[in-house]
Design an enzyme around this catalytic site. Structure first.
Site, PDB file in Angstrom:
ATOM      1  CE  LYS A 151      -2.204  -0.995   3.861  1.00  0.00           C
ATOM      2  NZ  LYS A 151      -1.543  -2.261   4.235  1.00  0.00           N
TER       3      LYS A 151
ATOM      4  NE  ARG B 274      -4.279  -1.049  10.001  1.00  0.00           N
ATOM      5  CZ  ARG B 274      -3.211  -0.438   9.467  1.00  0.00           C
ATOM      6  NH1 ARG B 274      -3.299   0.786   9.011  1.00  0.00           N
ATOM      7  NH2 ARG B 274      -2.076  -1.073   9.357  1.00  0.00           N
TER       8      ARG B 274
ATOM      9  NE  ARG C 266       7.182  -2.990   5.895  1.00  0.00           N
ATOM     10  CZ  ARG C 266       5.874  -2.788   5.867  1.00  0.00           C
ATOM     11  NH1 ARG C 266       5.214  -2.828   4.728  1.00  0.00           N
ATOM     12  NH2 ARG C 266       5.215  -2.542   6.969  1.00  0.00           N
TER      13      ARG C 266
ATOM     14  NE  ARG D  21       6.135   0.115  10.097  1.00  0.00           N
ATOM     15  CZ  ARG D  21       4.924  -0.057   9.565  1.00  0.00           C
ATOM     16  NH1 ARG D  21       4.672   0.413   8.354  1.00  0.00           N
ATOM     17  NH2 ARG D  21       3.995  -0.692  10.224  1.00  0.00           N
TER      18      ARG D  21
ATOM     19  NE  ARG E  29       2.199  -4.297  11.279  1.00  0.00           N
ATOM     20  CZ  ARG E  29       3.321  -4.109  10.569  1.00  0.00           C
ATOM     21  NH1 ARG E  29       4.469  -4.628  10.986  1.00  0.00           N
ATOM     22  NH2 ARG E  29       3.282  -3.433   9.462  1.00  0.00           N
TER      23      ARG E  29
HETATM   24  P1  AMP Z   1       0.870   0.804   9.110  1.00  0.00           P
HETATM   25  O1  AMP Z   1       2.011   1.756   8.945  1.00  0.00           O
HETATM   26  O2  AMP Z   1      -0.313   1.170   8.264  1.00  0.00           O
HETATM   27  O3  AMP Z   1       1.284  -0.638   8.933  1.00  0.00           O
HETATM   28  O4  AMP Z   1       0.378   0.942  10.624  1.00  0.00           O
HETATM   29  C1  AMP Z   1       1.237   0.649  11.712  1.00  0.00           C
HETATM   30  C2  AMP Z   1       0.427   0.493  12.981  1.00  0.00           C
HETATM   31  O5  AMP Z   1      -0.251   1.726  13.273  1.00  0.00           O
HETATM   32  C3  AMP Z   1      -0.672  -0.556  12.916  1.00  0.00           C
HETATM   33  O6  AMP Z   1      -0.190  -1.877  13.205  1.00  0.00           O
HETATM   34  C4  AMP Z   1      -1.634  -0.035  13.987  1.00  0.00           C
HETATM   35  O7  AMP Z   1      -1.159  -0.326  15.284  1.00  0.00           O
HETATM   36  C5  AMP Z   1      -1.545   1.469  13.784  1.00  0.00           C
HETATM   37  N1  AMP Z   1      -2.534   1.978  12.791  1.00  0.00           N
HETATM   38  C6  AMP Z   1      -2.266   2.547  11.584  1.00  0.00           C
HETATM   39  N2  AMP Z   1      -3.389   2.931  10.958  1.00  0.00           N
HETATM   40  C7  AMP Z   1      -4.407   2.559  11.794  1.00  0.00           C
HETATM   41  C8  AMP Z   1      -5.819   2.641  11.701  1.00  0.00           C
HETATM   42  N3  AMP Z   1      -6.431   3.176  10.613  1.00  0.00           N
HETATM   43  N4  AMP Z   1      -6.546   2.167  12.740  1.00  0.00           N
HETATM   44  C9  AMP Z   1      -5.956   1.636  13.834  1.00  0.00           C
HETATM   45  N5  AMP Z   1      -4.634   1.493  13.990  1.00  0.00           N
HETATM   46  C10 AMP Z   1      -3.853   1.965  12.958  1.00  0.00           C
END
Ligand code: AMP
Length: 228
Positions: free
Chosen positions: A23, A98, A137, A171, A182
């Site tokens: 994404k 989400r 990554r 990360r 996740r």
């Molecule tokens: P990402 O960078 O999109 O993989 O997000 C990293 C982490 O941020 C996720 O594992 C969640 O803990 C939190 N997170 C990101 N976006 C959301 C969302 N829309 N709703 C809830 N938690 C989120």
């Protein structure tokens, strides 16, 4: 997607898919190609954690565990960012919504602004491949360009192709244990949104297991049609 659309409201695109589906990589490419703004709630939350804001303090442990941050916090962060002037160019949502509550909140925020979702693209991938994709990554510490040990290393080892920086970041939540949590959060809370957007007639599914540039080509064609 909507032949009856008469206003030139800023385009809104959603990228759905599990962690590791690509994404962020694809959103950045669309940002460059179309001038839209990539809105990643993960990036916004990481910035809040780094800045030590109240929201960041509440989100930190949840993110480290691979769980979802509360709808209340995420919706507030997204609402604030959507109000910034640059979002009038159009937005690509990466990692939001989400949950169904977030999807409903987004519909309301957009409706209040005379906007609607042009397309929700589901990046379809095999779960089994996601752990290796994620564990390899990293990103450039200077410009944020994404890389992968196997699939997309920098052209010159240790030097960012885009900005020449030699600083890279991995990360904290890109480890096997957190990735499993996740992926589970994705299947339990986020995958149901595929049906949510299908019901609205906004869903487009694409096979996202191929080469980055091939998937980018498919997405580019979708964006052109959806925003024509
Ligand atoms: P990402 O960078 O999109 O993989 O997000 C990293 C982490 O941020 C996720 O594992 C969640 O803990 C939190 N997170 C990101 N976006 C959301 C969302 N829309 N709703 C809830 N938690 C989120």
């Amino acid at each position: 997607m909507d032949g009856s659309k008469t206003t030139a409201a800023a385009p809104v695109l959603i990228l759905l898919g599990p962690p590791g589906a690509g994404k962020g990589t694809q959103a950045r490419m669309l940002e460059e190609q179309f001038g839209f703004v990539q809105l990643s709630t993960g990036d916004l939350l990481r910035a809040a954690v780094a800045a030590g804001t109240d929201a960041g303090k509440q989100a930190k442990a949840v993110m480290e565990a691979g769980d979802l941050v509360s709808d209340e916090i995420v919706i507030a962060i997204l609402r604030d960012r959507l109000a910034d002037a640059d979002c009038a160019k159009g937005v690509i949502l990466d990692g939001f919504p989400r949950t169904e509550a977030q999807a409903e909140a987004l519909d309301e925020l957009l409706a209040a602004n005379g906007q609607k979702i042009d397309a929700a693209v589901s990046l379809e991938v095999d779960d089994a491949a996601m752990v290796s994709r994620i564990s390899g990554r990293f990103t450039c510490g200077g410009c944020g360009e994404g890389y992968h040990d196997d699939f997309k290393p920098p052209k010159a080892t240790g030097v960012c192709d885009k900005c020449g920086s030699t600083e890279f970041k991995r990360r904290a939540d890109d480890n096997a244990e957190t990735v499993a949590a996740r992926l589970e959060a994705y299947h339990v809370s986020t995958a149901p949104l595929i049906k949510y957007y299908a019901r609205k007639g906004a869903l487009i599914g694409i096979n996202a297991m191929g080469e980055i540039k091939d998937i980018a080509g498919k997405l580019s064609a979708i964006v052109k049609t959806a925003t024509a």
